[in-house]
Design a protein around this motif. Structure first.
Motif, PDB file in Angstrom:
ATOM      1  N   GLN A   1      -6.264   1.199  -1.925  1.00  0.00           N
ATOM      2  CA  GLN A   1      -6.825   2.478  -1.507  1.00  0.00           C
ATOM      3  C   GLN A   1      -8.131   2.294  -0.750  1.00  0.00           C
ATOM      4  O   GLN A   1      -8.364   2.906   0.303  1.00  0.00           O
ATOM      5  CB  GLN A   1      -7.044   3.370  -2.735  1.00  0.00           C
ATOM      6  CG  GLN A   1      -7.913   4.599  -2.519  1.00  0.00           C
ATOM      7  CD  GLN A   1      -7.323   5.584  -1.524  1.00  0.00           C
ATOM      8  OE1 GLN A   1      -6.118   5.554  -1.252  1.00  0.00           O
ATOM      9  NE2 GLN A   1      -8.155   6.463  -0.985  1.00  0.00           N
TER      10      GLN A   1
ATOM     11  N   ILE B   1      -7.481   0.927   2.644  1.00  0.00           N
ATOM     12  CA  ILE B   1      -6.908   1.945   3.539  1.00  0.00           C
ATOM     13  C   ILE B   1      -8.023   2.718   4.243  1.00  0.00           C
ATOM     14  O   ILE B   1      -7.966   2.962   5.452  1.00  0.00           O
ATOM     15  CB  ILE B   1      -5.994   2.898   2.751  1.00  0.00           C
ATOM     16  CG1 ILE B   1      -4.671   2.196   2.411  1.00  0.00           C
ATOM     17  CG2 ILE B   1      -5.717   4.186   3.538  1.00  0.00           C
ATOM     18  CD1 ILE B   1      -3.792   2.952   1.433  1.00  0.00           C
TER      19      ILE B   1
ATOM     20  N   THR C   1      -9.572  10.113   6.504  1.00  0.00           N
ATOM     21  CA  THR C   1      -9.177  10.134   5.100  1.00  0.00           C
ATOM     22  C   THR C   1     -10.422   9.938   4.259  1.00  0.00           C
ATOM     23  O   THR C   1     -11.503   9.644   4.786  1.00  0.00           O
ATOM     24  CB  THR C   1      -8.134   9.050   4.781  1.00  0.00           C
ATOM     25  OG1 THR C   1      -7.586   9.291   3.479  1.00  0.00           O
ATOM     26  CG2 THR C   1      -8.755   7.648   4.816  1.00  0.00           C
TER      27      THR C   1
ATOM     28  N   TYR D   1       0.699   9.660  -4.070  1.00  0.00           N
ATOM     29  CA  TYR D   1       0.854  10.305  -2.767  1.00  0.00           C
ATOM     30  C   TYR D   1       2.350  10.450  -2.519  1.00  0.00           C
ATOM     31  O   TYR D   1       3.096   9.473  -2.682  1.00  0.00           O
ATOM     32  CB  TYR D   1       0.232   9.502  -1.630  1.00  0.00           C
ATOM     33  CG  TYR D   1       0.561  10.146  -0.295  1.00  0.00           C
ATOM     34  CD1 TYR D   1      -0.216  11.193   0.196  1.00  0.00           C
ATOM     35  CD2 TYR D   1       1.705   9.785   0.412  1.00  0.00           C
ATOM     36  CE1 TYR D   1       0.131  11.828   1.375  1.00  0.00           C
ATOM     37  CE2 TYR D   1       2.055  10.427   1.582  1.00  0.00           C
ATOM     38  CZ  TYR D   1       1.265  11.450   2.053  1.00  0.00           C
ATOM     39  OH  TYR D   1       1.623  12.100   3.199  1.00  0.00           O
TER      40      TYR D   1
ATOM     41  N   THR E   1       0.305  10.298   7.103  1.00  0.00           N
ATOM     42  CA  THR E   1       0.375   9.118   6.248  1.00  0.00           C
ATOM     43  C   THR E   1       1.727   8.432   6.357  1.00  0.00           C
ATOM     44  O   THR E   1       1.809   7.194   6.477  1.00  0.00           O
ATOM     45  CB  THR E   1       0.118   9.500   4.778  1.00  0.00           C
ATOM     46  OG1 THR E   1      -1.100  10.261   4.690  1.00  0.00           O
ATOM     47  CG2 THR E   1      -0.003   8.267   3.911  1.00  0.00           C
TER      48      THR E   1
ATOM     49  N   ILE F   1      -0.619   0.976   2.302  1.00  0.00           N
ATOM     50  CA  ILE F   1       0.003   2.250   1.941  1.00  0.00           C
ATOM     51  C   ILE F   1       1.259   1.998   1.114  1.00  0.00           C
ATOM     52  O   ILE F   1       1.516   2.683   0.113  1.00  0.00           O
ATOM     53  CB  ILE F   1       0.336   3.065   3.205  1.00  0.00           C
ATOM     54  CG1 ILE F   1      -0.959   3.533   3.883  1.00  0.00           C
ATOM     55  CG2 ILE F   1       1.221   4.260   2.869  1.00  0.00           C
ATOM     56  CD1 ILE F   1      -0.742   4.225   5.219  1.00  0.00           C
ATOM     57  N   GLN F   2       2.046   1.008   1.517  1.00  0.00           N
ATOM     58  CA  GLN F   2       3.269   0.673   0.782  1.00  0.00           C
ATOM     59  C   GLN F   2       2.941   0.177  -0.619  1.00  0.00           C
ATOM     60  O   GLN F   2       3.616   0.536  -1.594  1.00  0.00           O
ATOM     61  CB  GLN F   2       4.058  -0.378   1.558  1.00  0.00           C
ATOM     62  CG  GLN F   2       5.492  -0.559   1.077  1.00  0.00           C
ATOM     63  CD  GLN F   2       6.284  -1.511   1.956  1.00  0.00           C
ATOM     64  OE1 GLN F   2       5.815  -1.932   3.023  1.00  0.00           O
ATOM     65  NE2 GLN F   2       7.476  -1.858   1.520  1.00  0.00           N
TER      66      GLN F   2
ATOM     67  N   ARG G   1       0.212   0.874  -2.384  1.00  0.00           N
ATOM     68  CA  ARG G   1      -0.382   1.971  -3.159  1.00  0.00           C
ATOM     69  C   ARG G   1       0.630   3.019  -3.595  1.00  0.00           C
ATOM     70  O   ARG G   1       0.571   3.524  -4.724  1.00  0.00           O
ATOM     71  CB  ARG G   1      -1.479   2.629  -2.315  1.00  0.00           C
ATOM     72  CG  ARG G   1      -2.245   3.740  -3.021  1.00  0.00           C
ATOM     73  CD  ARG G   1      -3.038   4.574  -2.030  1.00  0.00           C
ATOM     74  NE  ARG G   1      -2.165   5.382  -1.170  1.00  0.00           N
ATOM     75  CZ  ARG G   1      -2.609   6.191  -0.206  1.00  0.00           C
ATOM     76  NH1 ARG G   1      -3.915   6.260   0.030  1.00  0.00           N
ATOM     77  NH2 ARG G   1      -1.773   6.903   0.523  1.00  0.00           N
ATOM     78  N   ASP G   2       1.569   3.350  -2.702  1.00  0.00           N
ATOM     79  CA  ASP G   2       2.438   4.502  -2.942  1.00  0.00           C
ATOM     80  C   ASP G   2       3.842   4.159  -3.408  1.00  0.00           C
ATOM     81  O   ASP G   2       4.534   5.027  -3.950  1.00  0.00           O
ATOM     82  CB  ASP G   2       2.537   5.345  -1.665  1.00  0.00           C
ATOM     83  CG  ASP G   2       1.197   5.888  -1.221  1.00  0.00           C
ATOM     84  OD1 ASP G   2       0.279   5.959  -2.060  1.00  0.00           O
ATOM     85  OD2 ASP G   2       1.055   6.231  -0.029  1.00  0.00           O
TER      86      ASP G   2
END
Length: 520
Positions: free
Chosen positions: A162, A165, A247, A258, A282, A294-295, A297-298
Motif C-alpha cells: 500500500q 502504491i 490516491t 479494495y 485502480t 495492487i495485485q 494488496r488486493d
C-alpha cells in the motif's frame, strides 16, 4: 572550379564534420544511458547546375526501431510486476518453513499440526501425566503462534504494498509530466524545422521509466506529442501540472479491502485532486511495480489470508465439536459459533487472533477431560459429557480428538463438515484453492503447498520474463544502441576528414594571398 567554389565546398565540409563529431561524441557519452538511442547526423550533397556545391547538414535523427522499443516497454511492465510480487512474497516463503526437513522438525503448518497430534497420542498413553498434559498445551500454543506470525506477515506485506502504491502513483505522475513537457518542446522545434533527436532521447528515458512502473502504450502524433494509455486503453493525460493520478495512504488489516475501505486511485481530468474523485481507475492500472503491488494488496495476499483464516476456523471448530475448546479468541469463543462474530462465518482475521483457550491454559487437565458437553446429532459429533466422574485415567475425549478432530470424520460414518473455501475475505469475493475436506494435517499441507506454488510460479515466471527482457534489450542495443567502438572509429575518420578539409582551406587561402600579391 574556382577558388571561391573550392573554399565554399571545404567550409561546408567543415561545418558538416563539426556536426557529425558533436553527434558521435554525444553518442559515446550516453552509451550507458537507459533508453538512449544512437543519433545520426544526416549530411547530403548540394549540387547546382550539375556542379558539386559542397554538403548540407540536415536534421539529426534517432536510429530507432519503434516496434522493438514498444515490445521492450511491454516486457518492462511484465518483469516489474513479477519482481514486485516475488519480493513481496519472499517473507511468506521463509515463514512457511522447510518441507525438506524431517517430519516434525520444521516449522511448516502441517508439522505443527502433526506435533500437536503426537502430543495428544503421548497423553492418550498416560492421561494422568501432567507433563504430557502441559506438552499438549505447548504444542497447541506453537501451532497458534505460527498462524499468528504468518497472518502478521501477510498484513505487513500488504501494508508495504500500500505504501509503495502511493509512492508509485507519484512516480507515474512525474514521468507523465516529463513526457508532456518534452513533447511540447519537441512540437515547437519541429514546427521551426529544427532537430528534436536529443529531446526524443530524453523523452524515451521517461517512457522507459514509466513502463517499469505501469503497463502502458505509447502513440506519437504528427505534431510530436506522445499519447499515453494504460493496457486497457484508459488515456493518461501528460500535460497536467500536478499529474492526473491521485490516491492517499491507509493503514490496512484483514478487514480492509479494495473495493471497499482502501482508497481508490483516481484519475483527475483537470489535474486537481478534489473531494469528489473524477474516476476510479485502480482496476485499469496493471503491470509494472504499481500493478504488482495492487495485485499483492488486493488479490494475492488477501487470498492467502482468507485461506489461513478458513483453516484456523476449521482447526478450532473441529476440536470444539468434540468437547474441547482448545483454540479460541481471547474471550474463549470459536468463530462460527458466535452469532455476533464478523462475517464471513466469523473467520475474517481469525488467524491473527487465534490462541489457546485461556481456560485450557489455566487448567491443562481439560485437554483430557473436556471444556463442555456435546449434544449428539446425526450429522455432527456424537454426544459427549465433560469428564467429572469417569476418573483421571479416562481417555474418551482423547480418543475423540485423535480419531475425529484430527481425522476425516466427525463421528463414525459421518464426514467432517468441509471448511469454507468460497465467499472469503473482507468483501466475500475470494476463494481458497485447496479442498475443504480431509484431515487437519492434509488441509495444512495442501494450504502450504497451494501458497508455495503461487510463490514458485511467480519466481519461475520472473526468471523467464527477465531472460526475455535481457534478450530484447540486447536486440535493441544491436539495432539502435551505441557501439562505442564504432563511434570512436567514426570519430577518428571524421577527424581525418576534418584535417583534410582544413588543408584545402589553408591551400585556397594561400593561393588567394599569392594572387593578391601578384596583382598588387
Amino acid at each position: 572550379m574556382g577558388l571561391s567554389s573550392s573554399l565554399a565546398i571545404a567550409s561546408s565540409g567543415l561545418s558538416a564534420l563539426q556536426s557529425e563529431l558533436a553527434v558521435a561524441s554525444q553518442n559515446v557519452s550516453n552509451a550507458s544511458t537507459v533508453g538512449y538511442v544512437a543519433e545520426q547526423s544526416n549530411v547530403s550533397s548540394r549540387t547546382a547546375g550539375g556542379q558539386g556545391g559542397g554538403v548540407v547538414v540536415g536534421l539529426t535523427t534517432r536510429a530507432v526501431n519503434t516496434a522493438l522499443e514498444n515490445s521492450l516497454y511491454s516486457q518492462n511492465a511484465v518483469v516489474g510486476s513479477l519482481n514486485t510480487i516475488n519480493d513481496g512474497l519472499s517473507t511468506i516463503s521463509a515463514l512457511q518453513g522447510s518441507t525438506s526437513a524431517d517430519a516434525g522438525s520444521s516449522n511448516t503448518l502441517a508439522d505443527n499440526v502433526g506435533n500437536l497430534q503426537t502430543s495428544l497420542t503421548t497423553l492418550d498413553g498416560d492421561p494422568t501425566n501432567q507433563t504430557a498434559q502441559q506438552a499438549v498445551v505447548s504444542a497447541a500454543k506453537t501451532l497458534a503462534s505460527g498462524l499468528n506470525s504468518t497472518s502478521a506477515a501477510y498484513q505487513t506485506a500488504r501494508q508495504a504494498a500500500q505504501e509503495a502504491i502511493v509512492d508509485q502513483v507519484d512516480s507515474v505522475n512525474q514521468d507523465l509530466q516529463q513526457i508532456g513537457t518534452l513533447s511540447s518542446q519537441i512540437g515547437q522545434l519541429r514546427a521551426m524545422g529544427q532537430s528534436t533527436a536529443d529531446l526524443e532521447n530524453q523523452r524515451a528515458a521517461a517512457m522507459s521509466s514509466l513502463s517499469g512502473v505501469l503497463s502502458v502504450k505509447f502513440q506519437e502524433t504528427s505534431t510530436g506529442d506522445m499519447l499515453v494509455s494504460t493496457a486497457d486503453g484508459t488515456n493518461l493525460p501528460t500535460h497536467q501540472t500536478d499529474g492526473p493520478l491521485f490516491t492517499t495512504d491507509a493503514t490496512l488489516d484483514a478487514s480492509t479491502s479494495y473495493p471497499g475501505t482502501i482508497p481508490a486511485i483516481t484519475l483527475h481530468v483537470d489535474g486537481t485532486p478534489s473531494s469528489t474523485p473524477d474516476r476510479d481507475v485502480t482496476a485499469s492500472l496493471s503491470g509494472g511495480t504499481l500493478g504488482g503491488n495492487i495485485q499483492l494488496r488486493d488479490q494475492i495476499l488477501p487470498t492467502m489470508q482468507a485461506e489461513l483464516d478458513s483453516f484456523s476456523q476449521t482447526l478450532a471448530s473441529r476440536f470444539d465439536a468434540q468437547g474441547l475448546t482448545l483454540f479460541s479468541n481471547a474471550d474463549g469463543t470459536v468463530p462460527g459459533t458466535n452469532p455476533t462474530a464478523t462475517a464471513p462465518a466469523g473467520q475474517l482475521g481469525f488467524s491473527a487472533t487465534i490462541q489457546v483457550n485461556p481456560a485450557v491454559v489455566a487448567d491443562p487437565s481439560t485437554v483430557r477431560d473436556g471444556t463442555h458437553d456435546v449434544v449428539g446429532s446425526a450429522t455432527g459429533a456424537s454426544a459427549f459429557t465433560v469428564n467429572t466422574t469417569r476418573g483421571s485415567s479416562d481417555t474418551t475425549l482423547l480418543s475423540r480428538l485423535l480419531t475425529f478432530s484430527l481425522g476425516t470424520t466427525v463421528q463414525p460414518g459421518v464426514s467432517q463438515v468441509p471448511s469454507s473455501t468460497t465467499g472469503l475475505g473482507a468483501n466475500g469475493t475470494l476463494s481458497a484453492p485447496y479442498s475443504g475436506s480431509g484431515s487437519l494435517t492434509t488441509l495444512a499441507a495442501t494450504l502450504t503447498s497451494a501458497q508455495g506454488a503461487t510463490i514458485s510460479d511467480t519466481s519461475s515466471a520472473l526468471s523467464d520474463g527477465t531472460a526475455l527482457q535481457t534478450a530484447m534489450t540486447s536486440k535493441i542495443s544491436s539495432v539502435s544502441g551505441v557501439s562505442v567502438d564504432d563511434q570512436m572509429a567514426a570519430i577518428v575518420a571524421l577527424q581525418n576528414a576534418y584535417s583534410a578539409n582544413a588543408k584545402v582551406i589553408t591551400a585556397v587561402q594561400s593561393m588567394f594571398t599569392s594572387l593578391l600579391t601578384a596583382i598588387s
